[in-house]
Design a protein around this motif. Structure first.
Motif, PDB file in Angstrom:
ATOM      1  N   SER A  71      -1.734  -1.303  -0.832  1.00  0.00           N
ATOM      2  CA  SER A  71      -0.547  -1.527  -1.656  1.00  0.00           C
ATOM      3  C   SER A  71       0.117  -0.221  -2.068  1.00  0.00           C
ATOM      4  O   SER A  71       1.272  -0.221  -2.518  1.00  0.00           O
ATOM      5  N   ASN A  72      -0.608   0.900  -1.949  1.00  0.00           N
ATOM      6  CA  ASN A  72      -0.091   2.194  -2.375  1.00  0.00           C
ATOM      7  C   ASN A  72       0.444   3.048  -1.229  1.00  0.00           C
ATOM      8  O   ASN A  72       0.873   4.185  -1.468  1.00  0.00           O
ATOM      9  N   SER A  74       2.986   4.703   1.106  1.00  0.00           N
ATOM     10  CA  SER A  74       4.257   5.189   0.568  1.00  0.00           C
ATOM     11  C   SER A  74       5.476   4.384   0.983  1.00  0.00           C
ATOM     12  O   SER A  74       6.470   4.336   0.252  1.00  0.00           O
ATOM     13  N   MET A  92      -0.583  -7.978  -3.461  1.00  0.00           N
ATOM     14  CA  MET A  92      -0.601  -6.524  -3.595  1.00  0.00           C
ATOM     15  C   MET A  92      -0.899  -6.127  -5.038  1.00  0.00           C
ATOM     16  O   MET A  92      -0.452  -6.787  -5.978  1.00  0.00           O
ATOM     17  N   ARG A  93      -1.654  -5.053  -5.194  1.00  0.00           N
ATOM     18  CA  ARG A  93      -2.000  -4.545  -6.528  1.00  0.00           C
ATOM     19  C   ARG A  93      -1.856  -3.026  -6.540  1.00  0.00           C
ATOM     20  O   ARG A  93      -2.842  -2.294  -6.543  1.00  0.00           O
ATOM     21  N   PRO A  94      -0.608  -2.529  -6.532  1.00  0.00           N
ATOM     22  CA  PRO A  94      -0.422  -1.073  -6.545  1.00  0.00           C
ATOM     23  C   PRO A  94      -0.886  -0.454  -7.854  1.00  0.00           C
ATOM     24  O   PRO A  94      -0.984  -1.140  -8.886  1.00  0.00           O
ATOM     25  N   ASP A  96       0.721   1.636  -9.674  1.00  0.00           N
ATOM     26  CA  ASP A  96       1.825   1.972 -10.568  1.00  0.00           C
ATOM     27  C   ASP A  96       1.656   1.342 -11.941  1.00  0.00           C
ATOM     28  O   ASP A  96       1.569   0.118 -12.073  1.00  0.00           O
ATOM     29  N   SER A 100       9.373   1.684 -12.258  1.00  0.00           N
ATOM     30  CA  SER A 100       9.737   2.442 -11.067  1.00  0.00           C
ATOM     31  C   SER A 100      10.954   3.327 -11.267  1.00  0.00           C
ATOM     32  O   SER A 100      11.178   4.264 -10.483  1.00  0.00           O
ATOM     33  N   LYS A 118       5.444  10.460  -2.360  1.00  0.00           N
ATOM     34  CA  LYS A 118       4.261   9.604  -2.521  1.00  0.00           C
ATOM     35  C   LYS A 118       3.302   9.790  -1.345  1.00  0.00           C
ATOM     36  O   LYS A 118       2.081   9.846  -1.527  1.00  0.00           O
ATOM     37  N   ASN A 122      -0.495  11.030  -1.714  1.00  0.00           N
ATOM     38  CA  ASN A 122      -1.571  10.158  -1.217  1.00  0.00           C
ATOM     39  C   ASN A 122      -2.532  10.908  -0.306  1.00  0.00           C
ATOM     40  O   ASN A 122      -3.762  10.870  -0.497  1.00  0.00           O
ATOM     41  N   ASP A 133      -7.557   5.832  -7.444  1.00  0.00           N
ATOM     42  CA  ASP A 133      -7.375   5.218  -8.753  1.00  0.00           C
ATOM     43  C   ASP A 133      -8.117   5.966  -9.853  1.00  0.00           C
ATOM     44  O   ASP A 133      -8.333   5.426 -10.940  1.00  0.00           O
ATOM     45  N   TYR A 155       0.776   6.922 -11.108  1.00  0.00           N
ATOM     46  CA  TYR A 155      -0.602   6.596 -10.745  1.00  0.00           C
ATOM     47  C   TYR A 155      -1.577   6.716 -11.919  1.00  0.00           C
ATOM     48  O   TYR A 155      -2.764   6.442 -11.765  1.00  0.00           O
TER      49      TYR A 155
END
Length: 338
Positions: A71-72, A74, A92-94, A96, A100, A118, A122, A133, A155
């Motif tokens: 989900s993260n 870019s 999805m579980r970003p 963030d 945004s 991003k 990453n 995380d 993040y």
């Protein structure tokens, strides 16, 4: 063998959008090698219903944790399991944790594409071996108006920066203060002079904020600290071994550069030869330094030599080179501190 596809997020920048699927393919390879539990194979670009996707196979179904990691990516808008001609959306579980618009609201000439920022963050975090995380400390030694810093904040990381341009310092300070007030986030913010041996070497913005008053009282806070000074003086304003990750977009011209005693330099390699040893002192052991640069100003071997001379080990990564305009072909190199 399970098959999955990633829907590519539309990019406001048409030129970057044309490279987004290929860059996602390379970014996914890094995630596969360094973060995902599932074994990934068959990564390829594809088109479904006229839209760009990146597809891949896994030896076993993706876990919820793997989908959360993906989900993260870019430039990923959605993750699907592919079942014949049908696509099954996966939740999805970003990471963030902030709105945004912290990333998107600023518009100015020379701003680095936020999708690319991003991507750079990453792959640099993953090279360090730290979990994406985690509660990390990120430093951008040529931070401009804070695109990298803001992505780090999204993040949940603490963000630190240096920039020589006083106008950029003022612009970022004003933007962040206003944004925090508008979002009604509990925070403190102050700008103070920075002196060494009684001489003024710059100004420093220090911000502490939390998502709620309760979190602030409990000490669950994030910190931002930006210093308006020459990047070669970073060691004077931050302690050695302060940061888990350093991520920066090297200047393509004179902006965000270093005076270096001889005026601002247009050569990124000339600047990096002086600056990388300083930045390396600020990395914690095992930390990673990620640099985006214009290959017209020096090739991969040149930059690898600069990083190696500073005692850093260059990480073998896929191809991230892409065309920006007629004077800029951008690439990424990441190195780790032993």
């Amino acid at each position: 063998m399970p098959r999955y596809v990633l829907l590519i997020l539309p990019a406001f920048n048409r030129v970057y959008g044309e490279s987004a699927a290929r860059l996602t393919r390379s970014e996914l390879a890094v995630f596969s090698d360094r973060a995902l539990r599932a074994e990934v194979s068959g990564i390829e670009e594809t088109v479904i219903g006229g839209l760009p996707y990146v597809g891949f196979d896994t030896a076993e179904p993706l876990s919820a944790a793997d989908v959360a990691l993906l989900s993260n990516l870019s430039s990923v808008y959605a993750v699907f399991g592919r079942e014949g001609e049908l696509l099954r959306p996966l939740p999805m579980r970003p990471l963030d944790r902030l709105s945004s618009d912290l990333i998107t609201i600023q518009k100015y000439a020379g701003k680095t594409n936020e999708h690319f920022t991003k991507l750079l963050l990453n792959v640099t975090v993953l090279a360090s071996g730290r979990p994406l995380d985690g509660r990390l400390t990120v430093f951008d030694p040529m931070c401009g108006r804070g695109t990298t810093l803001n992505q780090a904040l999204m993040y949940g990381y603490d963000a630190y920066g240096v920039d020589v341009d006083g106008k950029d310092f003022e612009a970022y300070s004003g933007f962040l203060r206003t944004w925090l007030r508008n979002k009604r986030l509990k925070h403190t913010a102050e700008t103070v002079p920075v002196r060494r041996e009684r001489a003024l070497v710059g100004r420093r913005l220090d911000v502490t904020f939390a998502l709620s008053k309760e979190a602030y009282k409990a000490g669950d806070v994030q910190r931002v600290s930006v210093v308006n000074t020459d990047t070669l003086r970073s060691r004077e304003v931050f302690k050695p071994r302060s940061f888990d990750v350093i991520a920066t977009d090297a200047p393509y011209g004179v902006q965000h550069g270093s005076k270096g005693g001889r005026g601002l330099s247009r050569s990124p390699l000339e600047l990096l030869r002086q600056a990388v040893p300083v930045w390396a002192e600020l990395l914690r052991p095992g930390g990673a330094l990620g640099i985006a640069w214009n290959t017209y100003g020096g090739d991969r071997d040149d930059l690898a030599a600069v990083l190696g001379a500073a005692g850093l080990d260059v990480v073998a990564y896929p191809d991230f080179e892409h065309w920006v305009d007629q004077a800029i072909v951008r690439d990424i190199m990441v190195a780790r501190k032993p």
